[in-house]
Write an enzyme that holds these catalytic residues in place. Structure first.
Site, PDB file in Angstrom:
ATOM      1  CG  ASP A  11     -13.795  63.227  16.594  1.00 24.47           C
ATOM      2  OD1 ASP A  11     -13.861  63.399  15.372  1.00 24.47           O
ATOM      3  OD2 ASP A  11     -12.757  63.419  17.255  1.00 24.47           O
ATOM      4  N   GLY A  12     -17.832  62.069  18.187  1.00 25.23           N
ATOM      5  CA  GLY A  12     -18.826  61.060  18.516  1.00 25.23           C
ATOM      6  C   GLY A  12     -20.159  61.323  17.852  1.00 25.23           C
TER       7      GLY A  12
END
Length: 395
Positions: free
Chosen positions: A169-170
């Site tokens: 995600d990051g």
């Protein structure tokens, strides 16, 4: 110092982690980011884990959204969509992470946006991209880890393991930022906006790109062996000591010889099993067993200091809370405080991650706290705003 993105206006339709990571970086670089959220619930991440003051203001949400302005707007209504058009027409960038097609159904697909706002940059973040046979599938961080090979590369004797933080995600959010900045540079030259298509699977594969390349050339895939799949040696791994854990980073010949000397066994460098890199790879288990026994006589903190002084990379394993209190971070300004409305004290958040960013956010937006101000900037007067609020279009 002038903020790199000062004057740029961003409409943020994203939620959860990947999209807000991208727009968080834009805030850090000085852009004005208006986060558009459903009036009743806001971004679902507002409800994630602990609360301590203002309702719908969780700490994880605050970490991702500090410095943005919140407009609570119902996009299911015609009036809400008309407000969004006003906002988009004044914006440089629109960031969203709906499933492919959702923005089209709202009437804001790229073709419609480009026809009305030819300079606008649209950033779409999805699990598998806007094209391809997997495009319609949804994804979460661990789904991308599973499909990309990360989970099997991280396997141990008990089986595949997901990395214990939303790394895909990051990283997807950061790649979206890079792609956006490249598109912004092209727009500066051409005056024309474009659609930046970012996929979590692509980002995950970028994280394992060495494994992808090894497989493409040899037909073999490292997996289930951790670092050993990349021909690293036992001198570059985690170990328990007599007090705490230590990460050793002795990769080069000089580093390995220095490690043995610091441990009081310089003769190990002449042992035929450990004298060269290839020998250490071939005798991984024997070297690991020896290190496990030897390191039991050390304290991790002491060994870290000794190896650092000898210029061998090493680190005592720390909890997040330990490193957050480290004076190194204070001197670099890595963390900065933001105000949490309704909470009893400021929250520390991590900055952009590089030293040239200089626009730390000051506060976290309460849901709809900037609605009146943003609508006023769009030319709506007090009576019009009151009508929209009475109809439930804004909050």
């Amino acid at each position: 110092m002038i903020d790199a993105l000062e004057g740029l206006r961003v409409v943020d339709l994203s939620h959860a982690i990947a999209g807000p990571t991208c727009t968080n970086m834009l805030v850090e670089l000085g852009a004005d980011v208006v986060k558009v959220e459903p009036p009743a619930t806001g971004d679902g991440f507002r409800h994630y884990t602990e609360h301590g003051g203002e309702p719908m203001l969780s700490i994880p949400f605050a970490a991702m959204n500090a410095g943005k302005r919140s407009l609570a707007l119902d996009l299911k209504t015609a009036a809400g969509r008309e407000v969004l058009w006003r906002l988009v027409e004044r914006a440089d960038i629109l960031v969203e992470n709906f499933r492919p097609g959702a923005l089209n159904r709202l009437g804001f697909g790229f073709d419609a946006l480009h026809a009305r706002c030819p300079r606008l940059l649209l950033v779409s973040i999805t699990g598998f991209g806007q094209t391809g046979p997997l495009a319609d599938r949804g994804a979460y961080d661990h789904i991308a880890q599973a499909m990309s090979g990360i989970a099997l590369l991280n396997a141990d004797a008990e089986g595949p393991k997901k990395i214990g933080l939303p790394i895909v995600d990051g990283f997807t959010g950061y790649l979206a930022t890079i792609g956006l900045l490249a598109a912004l540079r092209r727009r500066d030259r051409t005056g024309i906006g474009e659609h930046v298509d970012v996929a979590m699977l692509d980002a995950a594969l970028k994280l394992v790109n060495t494994s992808v390349s090894v497989h493409s050339y040899t037909g073999r895939t490292p997996g289930g062996t951790g670092n050993r799949g990349f021909r690293l040696v036992a001198t570059a791994d985690f170990y328990p000591t007599g007090a705490g854990w230590i990460a050793l980073g002795a990769n080069t010949q000089q580093q390995v010889e220095t490690l043995f000397a610091v441990l009081g066994h310089p003769d190990m460098a002449t042992d035929p099993r450990f004298a060269t890199h290839d020998a250490r790879v071939a005798h991984y288990d024997a070297l690991r067993d020896w290190l496990t026994v030897t390191l039991a006589d050390w304290r991790a903190e002491e060994l870290e200091a000794r190896l650092a002084a000898a210029r061998v990379p090493a680190a005592m394993l720390r909890e997040v809370g330990e490193i957050a209190q480290h004076p190194h971070l204070a001197e670099r300004g890595t963390l900065h405080p933001v105000v949490l409305p309704g909470w009893d004290r400021p929250l520390a958040v991590v900055g952009a991650g590089f030293a040239t960013a200089n626009h730390p956010p000051a506060t976290v937006p309460v849901l709809g706290s900037h609605s009146d101000a943003v609508l006023g900037e769009l030319g709506l007067d007090a009576a019009q705003i009151a009508d929209l609020r009475r109809e439930g279009v804004v909050a």
